[in-house]
Design an enzyme around this catalytic site. Sequence first.
Site, PDB file in Angstrom:
ATOM      1  N   LYS A 266       0.842  -1.204   0.000  1.00 19.13           N
ATOM      2  CA  LYS A 266       0.000   0.000   0.000  1.00 19.13           C
ATOM      3  C   LYS A 266       0.870   1.244   0.000  1.00 19.13           C
ATOM      4  O   LYS A 266       1.993   1.217   0.486  1.00 19.13           O
ATOM      5  CB  LYS A 266      -0.869   0.021   1.265  1.00 19.13           C
ATOM      6  CG  LYS A 266      -1.995  -0.982   1.295  1.00 19.13           C
ATOM      7  CD  LYS A 266      -2.792  -0.851   2.585  1.00 19.13           C
ATOM      8  CE  LYS A 266      -3.922  -1.859   2.641  1.00 19.13           C
ATOM      9  NZ  LYS A 266      -4.959  -1.662   1.621  1.00 19.13           N
ATOM     10  N   ARG A 340     -10.264 -11.625   1.939  1.00 15.48           N
ATOM     11  CA  ARG A 340     -11.118 -12.673   1.379  1.00 15.48           C
ATOM     12  C   ARG A 340     -10.429 -14.035   1.416  1.00 15.48           C
ATOM     13  O   ARG A 340     -11.096 -15.062   1.505  1.00 15.48           O
ATOM     14  CB  ARG A 340     -11.550 -12.276  -0.050  1.00 15.48           C
ATOM     15  CG  ARG A 340     -10.405 -12.134  -1.010  1.00 15.48           C
ATOM     16  CD  ARG A 340     -10.782 -11.342  -2.256  1.00 15.48           C
ATOM     17  NE  ARG A 340     -10.855  -9.895  -2.002  1.00 15.48           N
ATOM     18  CZ  ARG A 340     -11.190  -8.993  -2.927  1.00 15.48           C
ATOM     19  NH1 ARG A 340     -11.483  -9.383  -4.161  1.00 15.48           N
ATOM     20  NH2 ARG A 340     -11.230  -7.716  -2.618  1.00 15.48           N
TER      21      ARG A 340
HETATM   22  N1  BES Z   1      -8.111  -3.802   4.382  1.00 12.27           N
HETATM   23  C1  BES Z   1      -8.300  -3.394   3.047  1.00 12.27           C
HETATM   24  C2  BES Z   1      -9.617  -2.645   2.829  1.00 12.27           C
HETATM   25  C3  BES Z   1      -9.755  -1.321   3.532  1.00 12.27           C
HETATM   26  C4  BES Z   1      -9.472  -0.145   2.870  1.00 12.27           C
HETATM   27  C5  BES Z   1     -10.211  -1.247   4.825  1.00 12.27           C
HETATM   28  C6  BES Z   1      -9.615   1.073   3.496  1.00 12.27           C
HETATM   29  C7  BES Z   1     -10.364  -0.033   5.465  1.00 12.27           C
HETATM   30  C8  BES Z   1     -10.070   1.129   4.792  1.00 12.27           C
HETATM   31  C9  BES Z   1      -8.291  -4.602   2.126  1.00 12.27           C
HETATM   32  O1  BES Z   1      -7.503  -5.658   2.543  1.00 12.27           O
HETATM   33  C10 BES Z   1      -7.743  -4.143   0.820  1.00 12.27           C
HETATM   34  O2  BES Z   1      -6.609  -3.777   0.773  1.00 12.27           O
HETATM   35  N2  BES Z   1      -8.577  -4.175  -0.209  1.00 12.27           N
HETATM   36  C11 BES Z   1      -8.180  -3.763  -1.500  1.00 12.27           C
HETATM   37  C12 BES Z   1      -8.688  -4.778  -2.493  1.00 12.27           C
HETATM   38  C13 BES Z   1      -8.152  -4.604  -3.869  1.00 12.27           C
HETATM   39  C14 BES Z   1      -6.666  -4.910  -3.908  1.00 12.27           C
HETATM   40  C15 BES Z   1      -8.901  -5.512  -4.811  1.00 12.27           C
HETATM   41  C16 BES Z   1      -8.789  -2.394  -1.768  1.00 12.27           C
HETATM   42  O3  BES Z   1      -9.927  -2.161  -1.328  1.00 12.27           O
HETATM   43  O4  BES Z   1      -8.132  -1.571  -2.359  1.00 12.27           O
HETATM   44 MN    MN Z   2      -5.488  -5.459   1.881  1.00 13.23          MN
END
Ligand code: BES
Ligand code: MN
Length: 489
Positions: A266, A340
């Site tokens: 990230k 997931r």
């Molecule tokens: N934990 C994150 C989702 C999230 C984002 C929670 C902001 C709280 C605040 C999750 O694991 C994630 O990174 N999701 C990705 C999925 C994508 C790579 C398909 C996302 O939402 O960007």
């Molecule tokens: Mn994630």
Amino acid sequence: MSHPVPVQFRETEVEALIAAEGRIAILVEPGTALGPAGRRIDRATRGAVARALASDAAAKLKPGEAMDLAYPAGLACDALQLVRLPKRTDTAAARKAGGAIGRGLGEKPLTVVAEAHPRAAEVALGLVLRAYDFTAHKSGEKKLQGPVRMMVAAPEAVAAEVAPLMALAEGVCFTRDLVNEPANVLTTQDFAERLLGLRDLGVEVEVLEEAELAKLGMRALLGVGQGSESPSKVVVMQWKGGARDDAPLALVGKGVVFDTGGISIKPAAGMEEMTMDMGGAGVVAGVMRTLALRKAKANVVGLVGLVENMPDGRAQRPGDVVRSMKGDTIEVINTDAEGRLVLADVLWYAQDRFKPKGVIDLATLTGAIIIALGHENAGVFSNDDALCTSFLKAAMAEGEGAWRMPMGEGYDARLKSRIADMMNVGGREGGAVTAAQFLARFVKPDVPWIHLDIAGVALSKADQPLAPKGATGWGVMALNRLIRDRHEG
Ligand code: BES
Ligand code: MN
Ligand code: ZN
């Protein structure tokens, strides 16, 4: 661990109010005569209460809002707070009124004059929820809160009514503490130890370690945690308050104690927020605590997958293929879509072992749900209209925003992989829905299921009527109500 501030209920002692120190909060209804205690305070202040209530500012107060009179002459207290009474039946406004009172709670005593208000117990719940404060890492002497006294017409009746509500507040505070805790403190090990503490309340708690998870075939979950120094764990919490042969309801939580994104790392800005990526597991824990404290007459099993998503020499790579416990293979296109992968295995294990009559999972699963719904509502996905409607009703009654989202084959088709049974991402568009479709592949046919994407609601950047900024505990109250209304007697 923080507990809700204790509230004592006693009969109205009019003369004691004159000498009461700290703050006095009076529930008032503009246009309606004050009760005996209110009238006595009005007399002591030479009519200040009545004048304040006749002001424009008072007229503008919405139910549950408050106005303050500082250092009122004729009283020993520092502040007199006039809190507009909600309509007699309105639970939400009663809690909000309590929230307005709980907001400023400090070391000085607080006396709430509720007299014969029929929602005094709900006011108390709102008060303790809003007074929550996460001070574990603040240096210096810890400031105690209270004492809080509430003067009511029937103290014993109100105390009895408030007991299950305080069990609820304990659960919400437990969830908030877990979610607020940073990841160097709340490691997978520390999280599991805190959950083992639920044994004291009669919850059966087991911790499954990596070797066992490997034996069970949970390669999807283990892949996520393999780049971390903290071992992955699944914790199983059983509350057996119902009939022996009654199949349980299963609650499944995403417990990513920190989500760096892994190798699909990230961006730095805001990454610290990912300490809350165990929010789903936190809610499951809070509900289990509430059920145990109020000795719920229901069978509920809580399962949480505890992992840390880190980049490392041993970390999972984009393009890796893993086999889930179910047996389906997954091509990991993006290591940041890790929640997931964790849930796939825990969902399968929950159904395989417990044959539950329903499954509800909670996860801070996607940023896409925040784009869709903001921070007002959690995303609700379900394969069962009856269960889903019950949940939405419970959430509405508790004031926890929840909005049903669509599902369907078209979304599911986006998960097709060239080399495995599925990919772990379905593209940017409709990202919260394709994430739910991924989970749906791990729900057995005919098992009623709800997926709650709580990424937008687990944490709040601003103070709320019933919570300071930070972890909200969203979902504990709705799930507790759902269980009470649907699974107890
Ligand atoms: N934990 C994150 C989702 C999230 C984002 C929670 C902001 C709280 C605040 C999750 O694991 C994630 O990174 N999701 C990705 C999925 C994508 C790579 C398909 C996302 O939402 O960007
Ligand atoms: Mn994630
Ligand atoms: Zn995540």
